[in-house]
Design a protein around this motif. Structure first.
Motif, PDB file in Angstrom:
ATOM      1  N   LEU A 104      14.339   3.523  -5.292  1.00  0.00           N
ATOM      2  CA  LEU A 104      15.315   4.276  -4.500  1.00  0.00           C
ATOM      3  C   LEU A 104      14.622   5.155  -3.470  1.00  0.00           C
ATOM      4  N   LYS A 105      13.506   5.755  -3.872  1.00  0.00           N
ATOM      5  CA  LYS A 105      12.743   6.618  -2.957  1.00  0.00           C
ATOM      6  C   LYS A 105      12.244   5.838  -1.750  1.00  0.00           C
ATOM      7  N   ASN A 106      11.878   4.561  -1.976  1.00  0.00           N
ATOM      8  CA  ASN A 106      11.320   3.722  -0.907  1.00  0.00           C
ATOM      9  C   ASN A 106      12.295   2.621  -0.483  1.00  0.00           C
ATOM     10  N   SER A 107      13.572   2.935  -0.531  1.00  0.00           N
ATOM     11  CA  SER A 107      14.602   1.909  -0.311  1.00  0.00           C
ATOM     12  C   SER A 107      14.600   1.327   1.101  1.00  0.00           C
ATOM     13  N   THR A 108      13.960   2.033   2.044  1.00  0.00           N
ATOM     14  CA  THR A 108      13.912   1.512   3.423  1.00  0.00           C
ATOM     15  C   THR A 108      12.772   0.516   3.625  1.00  0.00           C
ATOM     16  N   PHE A 109      11.876   0.395   2.645  1.00  0.00           N
ATOM     17  CA  PHE A 109      10.744  -0.527   2.775  1.00  0.00           C
ATOM     18  C   PHE A 109      11.234  -1.974   2.680  1.00  0.00           C
ATOM     19  N   PRO A 110      10.577  -2.909   3.381  1.00  0.00           N
ATOM     20  CA  PRO A 110      10.935  -4.334   3.246  1.00  0.00           C
ATOM     21  C   PRO A 110      10.822  -4.790   1.787  1.00  0.00           C
ATOM     22  N   GLY A 111      11.765  -5.650   1.370  1.00  0.00           N
ATOM     23  CA  GLY A 111      11.726  -6.213   0.019  1.00  0.00           C
ATOM     24  C   GLY A 111      12.317  -5.323  -1.052  1.00  0.00           C
ATOM     25  N   THR A 159      10.165  -8.717  -4.577  1.00  0.00           N
ATOM     26  CA  THR A 159       8.907  -8.263  -3.967  1.00  0.00           C
ATOM     27  C   THR A 159       8.735  -6.764  -4.167  1.00  0.00           C
ATOM     28  N   GLY A 160       9.778  -5.992  -3.863  1.00  0.00           N
ATOM     29  CA  GLY A 160       9.709  -4.545  -4.049  1.00  0.00           C
ATOM     30  C   GLY A 160       9.568  -4.159  -5.512  1.00  0.00           C
ATOM     31  N   LEU A 161      10.331  -4.832  -6.385  1.00  0.00           N
ATOM     32  CA  LEU A 161      10.284  -4.544  -7.818  1.00  0.00           C
ATOM     33  C   LEU A 161       8.891  -4.795  -8.383  1.00  0.00           C
ATOM     34  N   PHE A 162       8.310  -5.949  -8.063  1.00  0.00           N
ATOM     35  CA  PHE A 162       7.018  -6.295  -8.654  1.00  0.00           C
ATOM     36  C   PHE A 162       5.861  -5.545  -7.999  1.00  0.00           C
ATOM     37  N   GLN A 163       5.983  -5.220  -6.708  1.00  0.00           N
ATOM     38  CA  GLN A 163       4.960  -4.377  -6.082  1.00  0.00           C
ATOM     39  C   GLN A 163       4.931  -2.997  -6.747  1.00  0.00           C
ATOM     40  N   THR A 164       6.109  -2.478  -7.072  1.00  0.00           N
ATOM     41  CA  THR A 164       6.195  -1.183  -7.755  1.00  0.00           C
ATOM     42  C   THR A 164       5.562  -1.265  -9.142  1.00  0.00           C
ATOM     43  N   ILE A 165       5.851  -2.345  -9.869  1.00  0.00           N
ATOM     44  CA  ILE A 165       5.274  -2.522 -11.204  1.00  0.00           C
ATOM     45  C   ILE A 165       3.745  -2.626 -11.123  1.00  0.00           C
ATOM     46  N   VAL A 166       3.232  -3.367 -10.131  1.00  0.00           N
ATOM     47  CA  VAL A 166       1.774  -3.485  -9.981  1.00  0.00           C
ATOM     48  C   VAL A 166       1.169  -2.123  -9.645  1.00  0.00           C
ATOM     49  N   GLY A 167       1.864  -1.334  -8.827  1.00  0.00           N
ATOM     50  CA  GLY A 167       1.398   0.026  -8.538  1.00  0.00           C
ATOM     51  C   GLY A 167       1.267   0.856  -9.806  1.00  0.00           C
ATOM     52  N   MET A 176       0.830  -1.207   0.000  1.00  0.00           N
ATOM     53  CA  MET A 176       0.000   0.000   0.000  1.00  0.00           C
ATOM     54  C   MET A 176       0.866   1.260   0.000  1.00  0.00           C
ATOM     55  N   ARG A 177       1.948   1.241   0.777  1.00  0.00           N
ATOM     56  CA  ARG A 177       2.838   2.409   0.852  1.00  0.00           C
ATOM     57  C   ARG A 177       3.517   2.651  -0.496  1.00  0.00           C
ATOM     58  N   ARG A 178       3.913   1.573  -1.167  1.00  0.00           N
ATOM     59  CA  ARG A 178       4.538   1.725  -2.488  1.00  0.00           C
ATOM     60  C   ARG A 178       3.535   2.304  -3.486  1.00  0.00           C
ATOM     61  N   MET A 179       2.304   1.807  -3.444  1.00  0.00           N
ATOM     62  CA  MET A 179       1.290   2.255  -4.398  1.00  0.00           C
ATOM     63  C   MET A 179       0.927   3.715  -4.167  1.00  0.00           C
ATOM     64  N   THR A 180       0.749   4.089  -2.894  1.00  0.00           N
ATOM     65  CA  THR A 180       0.413   5.476  -2.567  1.00  0.00           C
ATOM     66  C   THR A 180       1.532   6.407  -3.025  1.00  0.00           C
ATOM     67  N   SER A 181       2.776   5.953  -2.915  1.00  0.00           N
ATOM     68  CA  SER A 181       3.930   6.741  -3.330  1.00  0.00           C
ATOM     69  C   SER A 181       3.866   7.082  -4.816  1.00  0.00           C
ATOM     70  N   ILE A 182       3.317   6.170  -5.626  1.00  0.00           N
ATOM     71  CA  ILE A 182       3.210   6.400  -7.070  1.00  0.00           C
ATOM     72  C   ILE A 182       2.162   7.474  -7.366  1.00  0.00           C
ATOM     73  N   PHE A 183       1.089   7.527  -6.569  1.00  0.00           N
ATOM     74  CA  PHE A 183       0.027   8.507  -6.792  1.00  0.00           C
ATOM     75  C   PHE A 183       0.283   9.827  -6.070  1.00  0.00           C
TER      76      PHE A 183
END
Length: 367
Positions: free
Chosen positions: A325-332, A337-345, A40-47
């Protein structure tokens, strides 16, 4: 008279535009402790905008509201509190512990632009707290255990995502968290997982068949007999044939590709990184699968991998790397996990734009 007619037409246009405001509804299904909040945090970051609980409301609210998005936790539609579930001998995963009628009515109302008074399940006390008012947002995200379970709610969803964490990884994560942070014994951790498993298998897991995209998290194949869950093999399974998004591909759409990018352009310590892409079937449906096994040493070098991916729904070269890079402190953040969550966002942004015929401006790195 002409001026009055123009004014009337102007007012009419304003009313029409207001009536056409569309609330796009996204469903995110997963078991607890599977990374929904990080996603959710990654997705909100995109918007853009900070996701916060409703102002001046219950400090234990599960709802997160940003400029464009509202995230509702479906635990709020428990019809049994913690004591009630104990008395009836059911888990929080059981359908009889959910108020699907209210979930449907309120999702339908929000999608049609109406505000609702949504209940709150208090995770601290285990009680059902007084309701909170939720206005209809541009993007409504229903996250929790059962977003696709009830057919009426499922039919209201415009885009569906399932986070599928394998038993081995889930167990490794729970051990790391509960033993290290909470002092639980290995036996008690095993017992708690086993107690949930029948209901998870019966009611939660089958929902992944309805998802447009599934993020699957598995043990690595790069390290023999790895059971720590620190190196992960992550797959994103994307349904073919959607009018709302185009599946991501590596190098050549529809081909089967295996790629080890480590070398002069990508720094890789042991055990390295391996990517795979190809067509497949998933519960009888045509899908494309993109997989990453291993993790990045230097996140800024992700741009090399990103440059070989197509249909990523980015607005500019390097947007995925910028978000990571902006969310580099987030798990994954160093693995798939981080790469694909970002792509889904980014795909959620694409779905929103296609459904509403609008364009969302990309968020700067500092936002």
């Amino acid at each position: 008279a002409a001026r009055a007619a123009r004014a009337a037409r102007s007012r009419q246009a304003l009313v029409v535009r207001a009536a056409e405001k569309q609330c796009v509804v996204i469903g995110l299904a997963a078991d607890s402790g599977c990374g929904k909040s990080t996603f959710m945090r990654r997705m909100t970051s995109i918007f853009g905008g900070d996701a916060k609980p409703p102002e001046g409301g219950n400090p234990d609210s599960n709802t997160l509201i940003s400029d464009t998005t509202t995230v509702i936790c479906l635990d709020d539609y428990h019809c049994l509190d913690r004591t009630g579930r104990k008395e009836k001998g059911v888990t929080a995963l059981a359908p009889e512990a959910q108020d699907f009628d209210l979930m449907y009515e309120q999702t339908k109302a929000l999608k049609s632009g109406q505000a609702v008074d949504k209940p709150i399940y208090n995770h601290v006390s285990g009680l059902l707290d007084p309701a909170e008012k939720i206005d209809s947002p541009d993007i409504l995200i229903l996250e929790g255990l059962h977003p696709f379970y009830d057919d009426r709610v499922n039919d209201l969803l415009d885009f569906k995502i399932y986070l599928d964490i394998s038993d081995e990884v889930k167990f490794a994560w729970k051990i790391q968290r509960d033993m290290a942070e909470r002092g639980h014994s290995l036996e008690s951790i095993k017992a708690s997982i086993e107690a949930r498993k029948p209901d998870f298998d019966a009611y939660i897991d089958p929902q992944k068949q309805k998802a447009d995209m599934v993020i699957e998290v598995l043990p690595t194949q790069l390290v023999p007999d790895d059971n720590e869950g620190k190196i992960l093999r992550v797959r994103i399974i994307m349904k073919e044939g959607s009018k709302l998004f185009d599946p991501v591909y590596l190098f050549d759409e529809g081909s089967t590709v295996s790629w080890i990018p480590c070398g002069r352009k990508l720094t890789c310590s042991y055990p390295g990184i391996k990517l795979f892409y190809g067509p497949d079937t998933y519960y009888g449906q045509e899908v494309s699968v993109l997989e990453m096994d291993g993790q990045f040493d230097k996140l800024e070098e992700l741009i090399y991998v990103e440059s070989h991916l197509s249909n990523t729904s980015t607005k500019f070269y390097g947007e995925i790397t910028q978000q990571m890079l902006k969310n580099s402190t987030f798990p994954g953040s160093t693995n798939g996990t981080g790469l694909f969550q970002t792509i889904v966002g980014l795909k959620i942004r694409e779905v929103y734009e296609r459904l509403t015929s609008t364009s969302v401006a990309p968020v700067s790195a500092q936002a």
